[in-house]
Design an enzyme around this catalytic site. Sequence first.
Site, PDB file in Angstrom:
ATOM      1  CG  ASP A  70     -23.078 -14.047  -5.170  1.00 43.22           C
ATOM      2  OD1 ASP A  70     -22.273 -14.358  -6.079  1.00 43.22           O
ATOM      3  OD2 ASP A  70     -24.175 -14.594  -5.029  1.00 43.22           O
ATOM      4  CG  ASP A 139     -33.390 -20.154  -0.839  1.00 44.93           C
ATOM      5  OD1 ASP A 139     -32.987 -19.785  -1.973  1.00 44.93           O
ATOM      6  OD2 ASP A 139     -32.739 -19.958   0.198  1.00 44.93           O
ATOM      7  CG  HIS A 141     -30.534 -17.907  -3.209  1.00 45.23           C
ATOM      8  ND1 HIS A 141     -30.165 -18.949  -2.386  1.00 45.23           N
ATOM      9  CD2 HIS A 141     -29.842 -18.103  -4.360  1.00 45.23           C
ATOM     10  CE1 HIS A 141     -29.303 -19.720  -3.011  1.00 45.23           C
ATOM     11  NE2 HIS A 141     -29.092 -19.233  -4.210  1.00 45.23           N
ATOM     12  CD  GLU A 146     -29.948 -17.674   1.181  1.00 42.56           C
ATOM     13  OE1 GLU A 146     -30.936 -18.075   0.523  1.00 42.56           O
ATOM     14  OE2 GLU A 146     -28.899 -18.323   1.294  1.00 42.56           O
TER      15      GLU A 146
END
Length: 244
Positions: A70, A139, A141, A146
Amino acid sequence: MKRLKMIVVNTPEEAGARAADVFEAVIAAKPECVLGLATGTTPLPLYRELIAREKAGTIRFAEVRTVNLDEYKGLQPNHPQSYRRFMQEHLFDHVSIKTENTCVPCGLPENPDAMCAAYEDTIERWGGIDLQLLSIGHDGHVGFNEPEDTFPMYTHEVQLTEMTREANKRFFDSIDEVPTAAFTMGIGTIMKARKIVMIITGADKADITYAAFCGPVTPKVPASILQFHPDVTVICDKAAAAKL
Ligand code: PGA
């Protein structure tokens, strides 16, 4: 969890060394392999170990190709917090890899959709990812995928959650400077990798480690999809494994 291999070690450094063993084996078997790489704090001990092993002569990056997971949207490649810069500083500048064999999504594409499609094309043209490195967000990810209602298939643009921006603000002067969007490989891109190594370290990751690998497979915890991948090794330190 039938096919998932879980290794628990004492420290983040040991986790890096165990992951480096997997990298060393993959590179030895295929010197021109395609490695999927990650940024953040978690991979740093691994990258230090890989640099040391190339210096010691046990690993050779000269023919290796890499694709990163990313990049922040809106950052120039030389921005101090860009993931391109991170990779240069923590790995690429210290090993024999050729710059043209390293891919990080462009943070400032003229046409974001075209850039994302071209990123997928590059991975395919190179023959797919032989070994993908992952870490996990609080979370759940992976990359910047996400929690959502579905698993995204391909490289795409994402809006970052406040939890992620909050976690990453430590690298910026203030939260206002943390980009609000990013480009990331999709869950589909990641799941096509032939082999996956996920490193998880720190007590703050214990809850999400439990949710990802002992809970249901759901896009609300994106990493949980790894339970369905045929070749995943999760390397945890004791702190991250505390709730398993
Ligand atoms: P970290 O980031 O390695 O800095 O904890 C992990 C992630 O957000 O995926």
